[in-house]
Design an enzyme around this catalytic site. Structure first.
Site, PDB file in Angstrom:
ATOM      1  N   LYS A  12      -2.681  89.650 -21.367  1.00  0.00           N
ATOM      2  CA  LYS A  12      -3.751  89.305 -22.308  1.00  0.00           C
ATOM      3  C   LYS A  12      -4.909  90.256 -22.051  1.00  0.00           C
ATOM      4  O   LYS A  12      -5.376  90.390 -20.920  1.00  0.00           O
ATOM      5  CB  LYS A  12      -4.192  87.859 -22.085  1.00  0.00           C
ATOM      6  N   THR A  57       1.387  85.401 -22.491  1.00  0.00           N
ATOM      7  CA  THR A  57       0.026  85.946 -22.353  1.00  0.00           C
ATOM      8  C   THR A  57      -0.996  84.819 -22.521  1.00  0.00           C
ATOM      9  O   THR A  57      -2.073  84.869 -21.946  1.00  0.00           O
ATOM     10  CB  THR A  57      -0.244  87.085 -23.367  1.00  0.00           C
ATOM     11  N   ARG A 175     -33.446 123.356 -18.538  1.00  0.00           N
ATOM     12  CA  ARG A 175     -33.024 122.530 -19.681  1.00  0.00           C
ATOM     13  C   ARG A 175     -33.034 121.063 -19.277  1.00  0.00           C
ATOM     14  O   ARG A 175     -33.110 120.731 -18.093  1.00  0.00           O
ATOM     15  CB  ARG A 175     -31.617 122.933 -20.140  1.00  0.00           C
TER      16      ARG A 175
END
Ligand SMILES: O=c1[nH]c(=O)c2[nH]c(=O)[nH]c2[nH]1
Length: 298
Positions: A12, A57, A175
């Site tokens: 799941k 699941t 920069r």
């Protein structure tokens, strides 16, 4: 032609779990997204649809919620280890499990300078993560963080790269360097002060980003991983994914203005993507292979 079933897992994905722990009037919140996957003797369901071996699941999801009630969730690593070991230990046909957890942060709302007992605001997009792998009686833990957004407004250069007829990028010795750090590190042990280790590793990543004078984001990436490995014995390797969040100087010439590194356009995309692994040389590559199997490479 012979055809057979290759590696597979099922489970799941993204079970949303929120717990409230009450300490008198003070509440403690945990907000997790949990994914479980199981591996094992699963040929029958794939080949014939016989589900005798399939731990549904839905059952996996319910187990997540029931475990959260039966014992304090605690650290995500411990919760993932408990879940994974439960599935492998309880079902003879299941010999492996992978449990992924991301933790979403909540801050207490400040009311009149005091943190409120039970009202919270969602913290930034940053998440703490873990990926636990169980194989029979062995376990590996890969923890990390995602979306830790950082920027430095100087201390970053980029020059010396090759130029061909397609190159337009100007060289720069000053920069902006900005990125959203995704970092994952593989632990050498399954019993640790997870929270203490996480806090320290996060601090080291941030400090290194801030203080390392950067000639490229690649150099910064290596320095960040190296600093973690130098300081933290419990870590076997660090993987980093660093999008280069470009900040381009705006050309103010058309307005008769100069731009002395003050006005930038923050580009959304495309972005450079710098990814890499920093490793200890004496580690068994088999451990890495199992721990990272099916996880994103970086
Ligand atoms: O740090 C950087 N690494 C690069 O590989 C690269 N390429 C680029 O255009 N800018 C940058 N910056």
């Amino acid at each position: 032609m012979a055809i057979s079933l290759g590696p597979n897992q099922y489970g799941k994905a993204e079970v949303r779990l929120v717990t409230v722990e009450r300490e008198g009037p003070v509440h403690h919140l945990k907000d997790l997204t949990v994914s479980t996957s199981l591996r094992g003797r699963l040929e029958r369901t794939h080949l014939t649809g016989d589900n005798t071996d399939v731990v549904a699941t839905d059952t996996q999801k319910n187990t997540v919620y029931a475990f959260a009630k039966e014992k304090r969730v605690g650290e995500i690593e411990d919760f993932a280890l408990r879940l994974g070991r439960h599935f492998v230990g309880s079902f003879e046909q299941i010999n492996g499990a992978r449990v992924l957890i991301s933790e979403h942060g909540w801050d207490r709302i400040d009311v009149g300078g005091r943190p409120h007992d039970h009202a919270f605001s969602r913290a930034t997009g940053e998440q703490r993560t873990t990926a636990v792998t169980i194989q029979n009686d062995r376990a590996w833990v890969v923890s990390g963080l995602t979306d830790l957004v950082v920027l430095k407004s100087t201390g970053s250069e980029f020059h010396g790269f090759p130029r061909d007829r397609y190159t337009t990028l100007a060289e720069t010795d000053d920069r902006i360097l900005a990125t959203a750090v995704t970092a994952r590190w593989r632990y050498r042990s399954t019993e640790l002060d997870w929270s203490g280790s996480f806090t320290e590793i996060r601090r080291i990543l941030l400090e290194t980003f801030a203080t390392k004078h950067s000639l490229s984001l690649q150099q910064t990436l290596y320095a960040m991983g190296e600093a973690v490995l130098e300081a933290r014995d419990e870590v076997a390797e660090v993987r980093l994914s660093l999008p280069n969040k470009h900040h381009f100087l705006v050309d103010l010439g058309p307005f008769g203005l100069t731009n002395d590194n003050e006005v930038f356009y923050a580009a959304d995309r495309p972005y450079g993507l710098i990814e890499g692994t920093v490793l200890r040389d004496d580690e068994d590559p088999k451990d890495a292979e199992l721990a990272w199997y099916t996880l994103p490479a970086f």
